[in-house]
Write a protein that holds these residues in place. Structure first.
Motif, PDB file in Angstrom:
ATOM      1  N   GLY A 194      -3.249  -4.802  -6.610  1.00 48.69           N
ATOM      2  CA  GLY A 194      -3.746  -5.182  -5.313  1.00 48.69           C
ATOM      3  C   GLY A 194      -2.637  -5.933  -4.605  1.00 48.69           C
ATOM      4  O   GLY A 194      -2.695  -5.547  -3.371  1.00 48.69           O
ATOM      5  N   VAL A 195      -1.705  -6.516  -5.081  1.00 48.29           N
ATOM      6  CA  VAL A 195      -0.774  -7.148  -4.127  1.00 48.29           C
ATOM      7  C   VAL A 195       0.081  -6.003  -3.480  1.00 48.29           C
ATOM      8  O   VAL A 195       0.489  -5.872  -2.353  1.00 48.29           O
ATOM      9  N   SER A 196       0.405  -4.864  -4.317  1.00 47.64           N
ATOM     10  CA  SER A 196       1.090  -3.884  -3.672  1.00 47.64           C
ATOM     11  C   SER A 196       0.608  -3.119  -2.693  1.00 47.64           C
ATOM     12  O   SER A 196       0.957  -2.951  -1.524  1.00 47.64           O
ATOM     13  N   LEU A 197      -0.916  -2.960  -2.837  1.00 45.33           N
ATOM     14  CA  LEU A 197      -1.861  -2.252  -1.724  1.00 45.33           C
ATOM     15  C   LEU A 197      -2.036  -3.087  -0.409  1.00 45.33           C
ATOM     16  O   LEU A 197      -1.923  -2.799   0.652  1.00 45.33           O
ATOM     17  N   VAL A 198      -1.998  -4.588  -0.557  1.00 45.59           N
ATOM     18  CA  VAL A 198      -2.048  -5.422   0.760  1.00 45.59           C
ATOM     19  C   VAL A 198      -0.729  -5.651   1.217  1.00 45.59           C
ATOM     20  O   VAL A 198      -0.732  -5.115   2.472  1.00 45.59           O
ATOM     21  N   SER A 199       0.461  -5.408   0.369  1.00 46.01           N
ATOM     22  CA  SER A 199       1.760  -5.096   1.140  1.00 46.01           C
ATOM     23  C   SER A 199       1.841  -3.974   1.883  1.00 46.01           C
ATOM     24  O   SER A 199       2.558  -3.877   2.964  1.00 46.01           O
ATOM     25  N   LEU A 200       1.275  -2.963   1.357  1.00 42.38           N
ATOM     26  CA  LEU A 200       1.533  -1.627   1.887  1.00 42.38           C
ATOM     27  C   LEU A 200       0.436  -1.490   3.366  1.00 42.38           C
ATOM     28  O   LEU A 200       1.031  -1.161   4.173  1.00 42.38           O
ATOM     29  N   ALA A 201      -0.610  -2.219   3.190  1.00 39.93           N
ATOM     30  CA  ALA A 201      -1.557  -2.024   4.146  1.00 39.93           C
ATOM     31  C   ALA A 201      -0.814  -3.172   5.372  1.00 39.93           C
ATOM     32  O   ALA A 201      -1.518  -2.783   6.435  1.00 39.93           O
ATOM     33  N   THR A 202      -0.240  -3.859   5.215  1.00 41.32           N
ATOM     34  CA  THR A 202       0.146  -5.033   6.042  1.00 41.32           C
ATOM     35  C   THR A 202       1.727  -4.762   6.530  1.00 41.32           C
ATOM     36  O   THR A 202       2.130  -5.666   7.395  1.00 41.32           O
ATOM     37  N   ARG A 203       2.360  -4.023   6.058  1.00 40.03           N
ATOM     38  CA  ARG A 203       3.715  -3.560   6.299  1.00 40.03           C
ATOM     39  C   ARG A 203       4.039  -3.515   8.108  1.00 40.03           C
ATOM     40  O   ARG A 203       4.957  -3.824   8.269  1.00 40.03           O
ATOM     41  N   HIS A 204       3.363  -3.246   8.774  1.00 42.67           N
ATOM     42  CA  HIS A 204       3.441  -3.176  10.024  1.00 42.67           C
ATOM     43  C   HIS A 204       2.518  -4.166  11.071  1.00 42.67           C
ATOM     44  O   HIS A 204       2.750  -4.359  12.178  1.00 42.67           O
ATOM     45  N   MET A 205       2.017  -5.149  10.139  1.00 41.61           N
ATOM     46  CA  MET A 205       1.571  -6.525  11.075  1.00 41.61           C
ATOM     47  C   MET A 205       2.653  -7.405  11.572  1.00 41.61           C
ATOM     48  O   MET A 205       3.582  -7.654  10.685  1.00 41.61           O
ATOM     49  N   ALA A 206       2.307  -7.840  12.483  1.00 39.12           N
ATOM     50  CA  ALA A 206       3.231  -8.985  13.179  1.00 39.12           C
ATOM     51  C   ALA A 206       3.154 -10.061  12.333  1.00 39.12           C
ATOM     52  O   ALA A 206       2.074 -10.299  11.937  1.00 39.12           O
ATOM     53  N   LEU A 238      -5.157 -14.024   9.217  1.00 42.95           N
ATOM     54  CA  LEU A 238      -4.293 -13.000   9.439  1.00 42.95           C
ATOM     55  C   LEU A 238      -3.018 -13.399   9.528  1.00 42.95           C
ATOM     56  O   LEU A 238      -2.273 -12.754   8.786  1.00 42.95           O
ATOM     57  N   ARG A 239      -2.594 -14.588   9.735  1.00 35.35           N
ATOM     58  CA  ARG A 239      -1.259 -15.101   9.376  1.00 35.35           C
ATOM     59  C   ARG A 239      -0.912 -15.209   8.095  1.00 35.35           C
ATOM     60  O   ARG A 239       0.256 -14.809   7.849  1.00 35.35           O
ATOM     61  N   ALA A 240      -1.693 -15.505   7.343  1.00 36.65           N
ATOM     62  CA  ALA A 240      -1.529 -15.644   5.641  1.00 36.65           C
ATOM     63  C   ALA A 240      -1.472 -14.042   5.318  1.00 36.65           C
ATOM     64  O   ALA A 240      -0.599 -13.762   4.485  1.00 36.65           O
ATOM     65  N   LEU A 241      -2.378 -13.407   5.768  1.00 30.40           N
ATOM     66  CA  LEU A 241      -2.207 -12.042   5.253  1.00 30.40           C
ATOM     67  C   LEU A 241      -0.930 -11.253   5.797  1.00 30.40           C
ATOM     68  O   LEU A 241      -0.250 -10.566   5.012  1.00 30.40           O
ATOM     69  N   ALA A 242      -0.287 -11.541   6.967  1.00 28.14           N
ATOM     70  CA  ALA A 242       0.962 -10.959   7.351  1.00 28.14           C
ATOM     71  C   ALA A 242       2.045 -11.328   6.538  1.00 28.14           C
ATOM     72  O   ALA A 242       2.957 -10.649   6.435  1.00 28.14           O
ATOM     73  N   MET A 243       1.943 -12.608   5.778  1.00 27.10           N
ATOM     74  CA  MET A 243       3.090 -12.933   4.841  1.00 27.10           C
ATOM     75  C   MET A 243       3.028 -11.945   3.602  1.00 27.10           C
ATOM     76  O   MET A 243       4.067 -12.029   3.085  1.00 27.10           O
ATOM     77  N   PHE A 244       2.160 -11.145   3.562  1.00 26.68           N
ATOM     78  CA  PHE A 244       2.183 -10.210   2.460  1.00 26.68           C
ATOM     79  C   PHE A 244       2.865  -8.792   2.774  1.00 26.68           C
ATOM     80  O   PHE A 244       3.107  -8.034   1.821  1.00 26.68           O
ATOM     81  N   ARG A 269       9.408  -7.113   3.790  1.00 30.48           N
ATOM     82  CA  ARG A 269      10.237  -7.848   3.253  1.00 30.48           C
ATOM     83  C   ARG A 269      10.170  -7.855   1.608  1.00 30.48           C
ATOM     84  O   ARG A 269      10.720  -8.433   1.017  1.00 30.48           O
ATOM     85  N   GLY A 270       9.302  -6.817   1.266  1.00 28.40           N
ATOM     86  CA  GLY A 270       9.243  -6.315  -0.302  1.00 28.40           C
ATOM     87  C   GLY A 270       7.985  -6.918  -0.951  1.00 28.40           C
ATOM     88  O   GLY A 270       7.231  -7.514  -0.303  1.00 28.40           O
ATOM     89  N   VAL A 271       7.640  -6.427  -1.877  1.00 24.31           N
ATOM     90  CA  VAL A 271       6.398  -6.802  -2.463  1.00 24.31           C
ATOM     91  C   VAL A 271       6.573  -8.297  -3.360  1.00 24.31           C
ATOM     92  O   VAL A 271       7.360  -8.186  -4.171  1.00 24.31           O
TER      93      VAL A 271
END
Length: 170
Positions: free
Chosen positions: A116-128, A136-142, A146-148
């Motif tokens: 789950g963490v990896s999928l969220v990190s992958l999905a948010t990789r282009h998020m500012a 959204l700010r909290a989600l962008a931290m994933f 910057r790595g998983v």
């Protein structure tokens, strides 16, 4: 009466470990680091709990051997740049707590949360990182740029197994 005191002390130790794991999870999300002191505290608390509950020495040795095996595997993953050094140390501390009897359930829970963490990190990789809306700010931290933050999976998955005896208390 003595058994009640032992149970209470063990519960306090385990709640302390859970708090330390939650703090490490947040720390990993924010800074992608896992402080060694906190990981050492978690490992040290295992030995204190083992003394409090009078865990037989052969069981303590079994927990230690598992932790050593996890450390060797994680060191190899670290050398292959597949796992961070903090994650390797935290995995060792978590599996020191679980011991052989709960190692597979802990591994399964950590793996599912890690997915789950990896999928969220992958999905948010282009998020500012600069988001105005707090969720959204909290989600962008994933963001995976910057790595998983795999410490989250180790903390939550390991913590859930460490907490199991608390659920059995009356």
């Amino acid at each position: 009466r003595s058994a009640l005191i032992v149970s209470l002390l063990s519960a306090i130790i385990r709640v302390t470990v859970l708090c330390a794991l939650l703090r490490l999870a947040v720390f990993d999300v924010r800074w992608r680091r896992l402080p060694t002191r906190a990981t050492l505290l978690i490992a040290a608390l295992f030995f204190i709990d083992a003394l409090v509950i009078r865990l037989p020495i052969h069981d303590v040795l079994a927990h230690l051997l598992l932790a050593l095996a996890v450390l060797v595997i994680c060191a190899a993953l670290f050398a292959a740049k597949m796992l961070g050094g903090g994650d390797a140390k935290l995995a060792c501390a978590v599996f020191l707590w679980t011991g052989p009897s709960l190692a597979l359930p802990a591994l399964a829970i950590v793996s599912v949360i890690g997915l789950g963490v990896s999928l969220v990190s992958l999905a948010t990789r282009h998020m500012a990182a600069e988001q105005r809306f707090p969720p959204l700010r909290a989600l962008a931290m994933f963001s995976g740029t910057r790595g998983v933050p795999y410490g989250v999976a180790l903390a939550l998955g390991g913590g859930s197994v460490i907490a199991l005896p608390l659920l059995a208390m009356r």
